[in-house]
Design a protein around this motif. Structure first.
Motif, PDB file in Angstrom:
ATOM      1  N   SER A 168       9.089 -17.114   5.461  1.00 34.34           N
ATOM      2  CA  SER A 168       9.750 -16.251   4.489  1.00 34.34           C
ATOM      3  C   SER A 168       8.862 -15.157   3.926  1.00 34.34           C
ATOM      4  O   SER A 168       9.344 -14.268   3.237  1.00 34.34           O
ATOM      5  N   ILE A 169       7.557 -15.240   4.190  1.00 33.60           N
ATOM      6  CA  ILE A 169       6.656 -14.333   3.490  1.00 33.60           C
ATOM      7  C   ILE A 169       6.552 -12.997   4.231  1.00 33.60           C
ATOM      8  O   ILE A 169       6.472 -12.978   5.448  1.00 33.60           O
ATOM      9  N   PRO A 170       6.628 -11.879   3.515  1.00 33.73           N
ATOM     10  CA  PRO A 170       6.404 -10.599   4.184  1.00 33.73           C
ATOM     11  C   PRO A 170       4.907 -10.421   4.463  1.00 33.73           C
ATOM     12  O   PRO A 170       4.109 -10.429   3.525  1.00 33.73           O
ATOM     13  N   PHE A 172       2.955  -7.993   5.325  1.00 30.86           N
ATOM     14  CA  PHE A 172       2.194  -6.890   4.745  1.00 30.86           C
ATOM     15  C   PHE A 172       1.874  -7.147   3.280  1.00 30.86           C
ATOM     16  O   PHE A 172       0.782  -6.847   2.802  1.00 30.86           O
ATOM     17  N   TRP A 173       2.816  -7.782   2.596  1.00 31.07           N
ATOM     18  CA  TRP A 173       2.584  -8.099   1.185  1.00 31.07           C
ATOM     19  C   TRP A 173       1.505  -9.171   1.042  1.00 31.07           C
ATOM     20  O   TRP A 173       0.606  -9.079   0.202  1.00 31.07           O
ATOM     21  N   ILE A 214      -1.822  -7.659   1.304  1.00 35.59           N
ATOM     22  CA  ILE A 214      -2.256  -6.979   0.076  1.00 35.59           C
ATOM     23  C   ILE A 214      -2.751  -7.989  -0.948  1.00 35.59           C
ATOM     24  O   ILE A 214      -3.820  -7.834  -1.541  1.00 35.59           O
ATOM     25  N   VAL A 215      -1.981  -9.073  -1.110  1.00 29.90           N
ATOM     26  CA  VAL A 215      -2.383 -10.118  -2.055  1.00 29.90           C
ATOM     27  C   VAL A 215      -3.731 -10.697  -1.639  1.00 29.90           C
ATOM     28  O   VAL A 215      -4.634 -10.908  -2.466  1.00 29.90           O
ATOM     29  N   LEU A 220      -6.107  -9.241   0.064  1.00 28.04           N
ATOM     30  CA  LEU A 220      -7.167  -8.267  -0.218  1.00 28.04           C
ATOM     31  C   LEU A 220      -7.531  -8.275  -1.696  1.00 28.04           C
ATOM     32  O   LEU A 220      -8.703  -8.242  -2.048  1.00 28.04           O
ATOM     33  N   VAL A 221      -6.498  -8.321  -2.557  1.00 20.97           N
ATOM     34  CA  VAL A 221      -6.767  -8.294  -3.994  1.00 20.97           C
ATOM     35  C   VAL A 221      -7.580  -9.524  -4.401  1.00 20.97           C
ATOM     36  O   VAL A 221      -8.556  -9.425  -5.136  1.00 20.97           O
ATOM     37  N   VAL A 250       2.201  -4.134  11.240  1.00 20.00           N
ATOM     38  CA  VAL A 250       2.201  -3.957   9.785  1.00 20.00           C
ATOM     39  C   VAL A 250       0.895  -4.438   9.165  1.00 20.00           C
ATOM     40  O   VAL A 250       0.420  -3.870   8.185  1.00 20.00           O
ATOM     41  N   VAL A 260      -1.727  -1.767   9.255  1.00 23.96           N
ATOM     42  CA  VAL A 260      -1.552  -0.722   8.260  1.00 23.96           C
ATOM     43  C   VAL A 260      -2.210  -1.142   6.949  1.00 23.96           C
ATOM     44  O   VAL A 260      -2.930  -0.374   6.315  1.00 23.96           O
ATOM     45  N   VAL A 261      -1.997  -2.410   6.557  1.00 14.68           N
ATOM     46  CA  VAL A 261      -2.561  -2.887   5.294  1.00 14.68           C
ATOM     47  C   VAL A 261      -4.086  -2.914   5.353  1.00 14.68           C
ATOM     48  O   VAL A 261      -4.758  -2.549   4.396  1.00 14.68           O
TER      49      VAL A 261
END
Lengths: 342, 300
Positions: free
Chosen positions: A145-147, A149-150, A153-154, A156-157, A282, A285-286
């Motif tokens: 269910s997880i995107p 690319f998101w 980002i998480v 990386l943060v 994707v 890209v991230v």
């Protein structure tokens, strides 16, 4: 018996050729027929009519569609994918330098997801309905269910910006770039070949986070499939017989279960690998990963259809080859399919 | 005779609805015994309500900019913080449910009938037609769907409509396979033989006697696909190929929040949570439905 297998092989090859031909048709339609003004995209809106017409002829757009398709296919067969607007290089050259980066990322991801996913799925099946099974189920559901690319980002943060455990975007730190001679294009292998451990560890540091993120969704699929294959086998008589003889769980897994689910697993792994190549687009890209995905997305921002179509072609081609190979593996590994075809 | 057939034809939609209703009701009853599946179902229901009532629920406008208020961390006034233009992220997420649900429904409405048509024709006619249609289906199934959607959207120009068409292009094959399998089962039943016997034309048999039998399982299969549709749509939005700004599309919101991620994490993180929750809910419902309808996958 052998002839039948050959016949079957011929059929599969024929099927592959038809698929590849359709891939050519689809990419042709996407690249040449659908865009409303491919000439304008290259010469710009303000070009004078003479230049416009010249470009139109150079692209062969004044020809009938079937001739355009013929030209498209023949130039493809000669390895000519056109010129990229963004870099000014031939697309084929750009792709060949971008491809190893994608390959490295997707391969590491498929290894990670297999090494974790298969044991996880088997254990879950063995201890069915236990807390471990539930745990594996949640892990795999979230993975479905997880995107991606998101999640990147998480990641990386948390791991780069906050904890500084891993390297940031890119394949390697800038000050180390270009130090190792690219032989295979795979940075991990190149740096080992050159014996440069600093570059190697730096590259590991950069690839580990995108690879893990990418691996997660594939792992979810592999875990789930392994679990259901194993469950199917556990109900079979031979497992009961092995148990009755006093075989240990370990022995049942390595001696009986793995060989029996291997064939099905090969298919699942091939599908996952294809999915990872797609997911890499994707993810790249991230993580500013200089692979095919980033190349394609940069190209589509400026409407450079040559580069987009070429990327689609190469990923589609690999996708179909993987399908084909896993079909073959089925023929070779599974005695039942041999009997059915014979 | 003609009177009887026209009467039965007249009540056909009623029968069909009743059939769908009945299987839905059965599924719901069983679903209520599956706490996890029920949870997913409730989340979906809430989502639909939120989408319908968005203007009433959303505390702020999703598009009005308020620059002095930009990049505020989550607080009591702004539960999910504000973005780089000072827009309330929660309100944008609430309006975004409309885009998500619109995408999912549109793709399903395109993919369902196309897949069904291919599948029942292949199954019903059989022979060479079947072979050709199914080979074609297999080939489309072997296409990399995200990449294809991506290049397709790039060729046609970005926008919600192109994204929907692009996703639909590779979405119909699983439906076609399912509809074919169902048709093969139904084709040889007595009631179809009876219909043929009293002279129903093949088209009549196909659309009035066989197609309705496939609809319930096709509907279930469509629900199973929805999580994947959401993720693909979000990926296209993230790459700038979906709904265009200032539309509050979740993927695009993540994309624009990316540049602020190091100092203002919530701008990119909040929309992702919305996507994750929604596709998780679809997956939970789909999982539970499959367990209920397919005993081979039953867990208990």
């Amino acid at each position: 018996m052998k002839e039948f297998t050959l016949l079957e092989l011929g059929k599969r090859i024929g099927q592959l050729l038809v698929s590849l031909f359709l891939l050519l048709v689809v990419t042709f339609v996407i690249g040449r027929v659908l865009p409303t003004d491919p000439v304008g995209a290259i010469v710009g809106e303000l070009a004078d009519p003479a230049a416009y017409e010249a470009m139109r002829q150079r692209l062969g757009l004044d020809l009938p569609v079937y001739q355009q398709f013929f030209v498209y296919v023949t130039s493809l067969l000669q390895g000519d994918l056109g010129t990229a607007i963004l870099t000014g290089n031939p697309v084929a050259k750009d792709l060949s330098s971008a491809f190893p980066a994608t390959l490295e990322l997707a391969t590491l991801a498929v290894i990670l997801s297999t090494v974790i996913g298969v044991p996880l799925g088997m254990t879950a099946a063995f201890f069915r309905d236990s807390w471990f099974d539930q745990f594996a189920r949640v892990i795999s559901l979230v993975g479905h269910s997880i995107p991606v690319f998101w999640f990147g980002i998480v990641g990386l943060v948390i791991f780069y910006a906050t904890l500084a455990w891993v390297g940031g975007p890119g394949r390697i730190d800038i000050y180390l770039e270009g130090l190792v001679e690219p032989k295979t294009g795979l940075l991990l292998i190149d740096s080992l070949l050159a014996g440069d451990t600093e570059v190697f560890w730096n590259a590991v540091n950069h690839i580990i986070l995108p690879a893990c993120i990418l691996a997660y969704s594939a792992m979810a699929y592999i875990t789930r499939m392994t679990r259901s294959f194993t469950l199917e086998q556990l109900n079979q008589d031979y497992v009961v017989a092995a148990r009755a003889k006093g075989a240990s769980n370990w022995r049942i897994v390595t001696g009986h279960l793995l060989p029996n689910i291997a064939v099905q697993l090969v298919t699942v792994l091939a599908i996952s690998y294809g999915g990872l190549l797609e997911g890499a687009v994707v993810t790249e890209v991230v993580f500013s990963w200089p692979g095919i995905g980033q190349y394609m997305t940069n190209a589509l921002m400026i409407g450079d259809m040559n580069a987009v179509v070429a990327g689609t072609l190469i990923i589609g081609f690999i996708f179909m080859m993987l399908n084909f190979l896993s079909d073959l593996a089925y023929l070779v590994l599974d005695p039942r399919t041999r009997e059915v075809t014979a | 005779m003609s009177l009887v057939t026209s009467a039965s034809a007249g009540s056909k939609p009623g029968i069909l609805l009743a059939r769908i209703g009945r299987s839905l009701k059965n599924a719901l009853i069983k679903l209520s015994r599956e706490p996890v599946g029920l949870f997913g179902f409730i989340v979906l229901l809430l989502l639909i309500i939120v989408a319908i009532l968005a203007p009433l629920i959303a505390p702020y406008s999703p598009t009005t900019q308020n620059l002095p208020n930009a990049l505020q961390a989550p607080s009591w006034e702004h539960w999910a913080g504000t973005d780089e233009y000072g827009r309330d992220i929660l309100s944008r997420l609430i309006y975004g449910t409309r885009i998500t649900i619109q995408t999912v429904l549109a793709v399903s409405v395109i993919v369902g009938p196309i897949g069904m048509l291919v599948g029942i024709v292949a199954g019903f006619v059989g022979g060479r037609t079947d072979a050709i249609l199914m080979r074609f289906t297999d080939i489309v199934l072997s296409f990399p769907s995200l990449i294809l959607a991506l290049s397709f959207a790039a060729a046609l120009g970005a926008g919600l409509e192109t994204a929907i068409i692009a996703i639909s292009l590779t979405g119909w094959p699983p439906i076609a396979r399912l509809a074919r399998a169902e048709t093969l089962i139904v084709r040889n039943t007595d009631y179809v033989a009876a219909a043929r016997l009293y002279g129903a034309s093949p088209l009549r048999v196909l659309f009035l006697y066989i197609a309705p039998m496939c609809i319930p399982s096709v509907v279930v299969r469509l629900t199973l696909n929805m999580a994947g549709i959401i993720l693909t749509a979000a990926a296209l939005g993230f790459l700038g190929l979906g709904a265009q700004p200032p539309a509050p599309e979740w993927g695009a919101m993540i994309s624009s929040g990316r540049q602020y991620m190091l100092d203002n994490w919530w701008v990119a993180v909040m929309p992702g949570i919305a996507i994750l929750l929604t596709s998780l809910a679809f997956n939970l419902v789909g999982d539970a439905l499959r367990d209920i309808l397919d005993p081979r996958h039953a867990r208990s």
